[in-house]
Design a protein around this motif. Sequence first.
Motif, PDB file in Angstrom:
ATOM      1  N   HIS A  10       0.841  -1.201   0.000  1.00  0.00           N
ATOM      2  CA  HIS A  10       0.000   0.000   0.000  1.00  0.00           C
ATOM      3  C   HIS A  10       0.875   1.250   0.000  1.00  0.00           C
ATOM      4  O   HIS A  10       0.614   2.194  -0.751  1.00  0.00           O
ATOM      5  CB  HIS A  10      -0.937  -0.006   1.215  1.00  0.00           C
ATOM      6  N   SER A  11       1.931   1.255   0.803  1.00  0.00           N
ATOM      7  CA  SER A  11       2.838   2.404   0.864  1.00  0.00           C
ATOM      8  C   SER A  11       3.539   2.631  -0.463  1.00  0.00           C
ATOM      9  O   SER A  11       3.659   3.769  -0.928  1.00  0.00           O
ATOM     10  CB  SER A  11       3.879   2.207   1.969  1.00  0.00           C
ATOM     11  N   SER A  13       2.487   1.603  -3.411  1.00  0.00           N
ATOM     12  CA  SER A  13       1.455   2.013  -4.371  1.00  0.00           C
ATOM     13  C   SER A  13       1.110   3.487  -4.202  1.00  0.00           C
ATOM     14  O   SER A  13       0.960   4.214  -5.185  1.00  0.00           O
ATOM     15  CB  SER A  13       0.189   1.174  -4.188  1.00  0.00           C
ATOM     16  N   PHE A  14       0.983   3.922  -2.951  1.00  0.00           N
ATOM     17  CA  PHE A  14       0.665   5.321  -2.685  1.00  0.00           C
ATOM     18  C   PHE A  14       1.766   6.218  -3.237  1.00  0.00           C
ATOM     19  O   PHE A  14       1.487   7.191  -3.946  1.00  0.00           O
ATOM     20  CB  PHE A  14       0.488   5.564  -1.182  1.00  0.00           C
ATOM     21  N   ILE A  18       1.195   8.911  -6.267  1.00  0.00           N
ATOM     22  CA  ILE A  18       1.395  10.342  -6.025  1.00  0.00           C
ATOM     23  C   ILE A  18       2.448  10.896  -6.978  1.00  0.00           C
ATOM     24  O   ILE A  18       2.280  11.976  -7.562  1.00  0.00           O
ATOM     25  CB  ILE A  18       1.790  10.591  -4.546  1.00  0.00           C
ATOM     26  N   SER A  43       4.194  12.675   0.888  1.00  0.00           N
ATOM     27  CA  SER A  43       4.839  11.583   1.626  1.00  0.00           C
ATOM     28  C   SER A  43       4.748  11.824   3.127  1.00  0.00           C
ATOM     29  O   SER A  43       4.427  10.917   3.899  1.00  0.00           O
ATOM     30  CB  SER A  43       6.301  11.436   1.206  1.00  0.00           C
ATOM     31  N   TYR A  46       1.146  11.365   4.259  1.00  0.00           N
ATOM     32  CA  TYR A  46       0.759   9.957   4.296  1.00  0.00           C
ATOM     33  C   TYR A  46       1.292   9.283   5.565  1.00  0.00           C
ATOM     34  O   TYR A  46       0.567   8.538   6.229  1.00  0.00           O
ATOM     35  CB  TYR A  46       1.267   9.229   3.049  1.00  0.00           C
ATOM     36  N   ILE A 107      -8.227   9.204  -3.745  1.00  0.00           N
ATOM     37  CA  ILE A 107      -6.907   8.588  -3.904  1.00  0.00           C
ATOM     38  C   ILE A 107      -6.928   7.172  -3.352  1.00  0.00           C
ATOM     39  O   ILE A 107      -6.460   6.235  -4.003  1.00  0.00           O
ATOM     40  CB  ILE A 107      -5.816   9.439  -3.224  1.00  0.00           C
ATOM     41  N   PHE A 108      -7.471   6.999  -2.164  1.00  0.00           N
ATOM     42  CA  PHE A 108      -7.510   5.668  -1.557  1.00  0.00           C
ATOM     43  C   PHE A 108      -8.401   4.721  -2.346  1.00  0.00           C
ATOM     44  O   PHE A 108      -8.109   3.529  -2.458  1.00  0.00           O
ATOM     45  CB  PHE A 108      -7.939   5.761  -0.094  1.00  0.00           C
ATOM     46  N   LEU A 111      -6.393   3.615  -5.349  1.00  0.00           N
ATOM     47  CA  LEU A 111      -5.371   2.661  -4.927  1.00  0.00           C
ATOM     48  C   LEU A 111      -5.980   1.294  -4.624  1.00  0.00           C
ATOM     49  O   LEU A 111      -5.414   0.264  -4.971  1.00  0.00           O
ATOM     50  CB  LEU A 111      -4.627   3.170  -3.685  1.00  0.00           C
TER      51      LEU A 111
END
Length: 117
Positions: A10-11, A13-14, A18, A43, A46, A107-108, A111
């Motif tokens: 997840h990190s 991908s985020f 971005i 960053s 997040y 955004i979430f 993702l």
Amino acid sequence: MASTLNTQLHSISFAAFILQEIMGNPREDETPQSRLKQVGMMSVLYIMHQGHQPLTISNLVEITKLTRMGVSEVIEPLIARGMLTETFVKNSMGRGKARQFAISEEIFEKLQSFQMR
């Protein structure tokens, strides 16, 4: 173990999302330096989000050591891009108003749909 792997994915991908959204879609009035600052700020936001810290100007000033104006200069384009939402809450003293931010749910959602594939 799978939970740790999911968190790491997840990190990553985020961060990739971005980076692509900001650097791949330059706005007319932005410099490359401005876009890079936005990537860095997202960053930080997040990480704060993951740590359940309020995303406020004061907290960002404390973490980044930027001035309030410096933080605002980076935050404003992120709001304009729709990556952040802004609300007004009572300040820590309970008397005035403070700006509080949140990473856009959109955004979430993007993702999550990406990770389901």
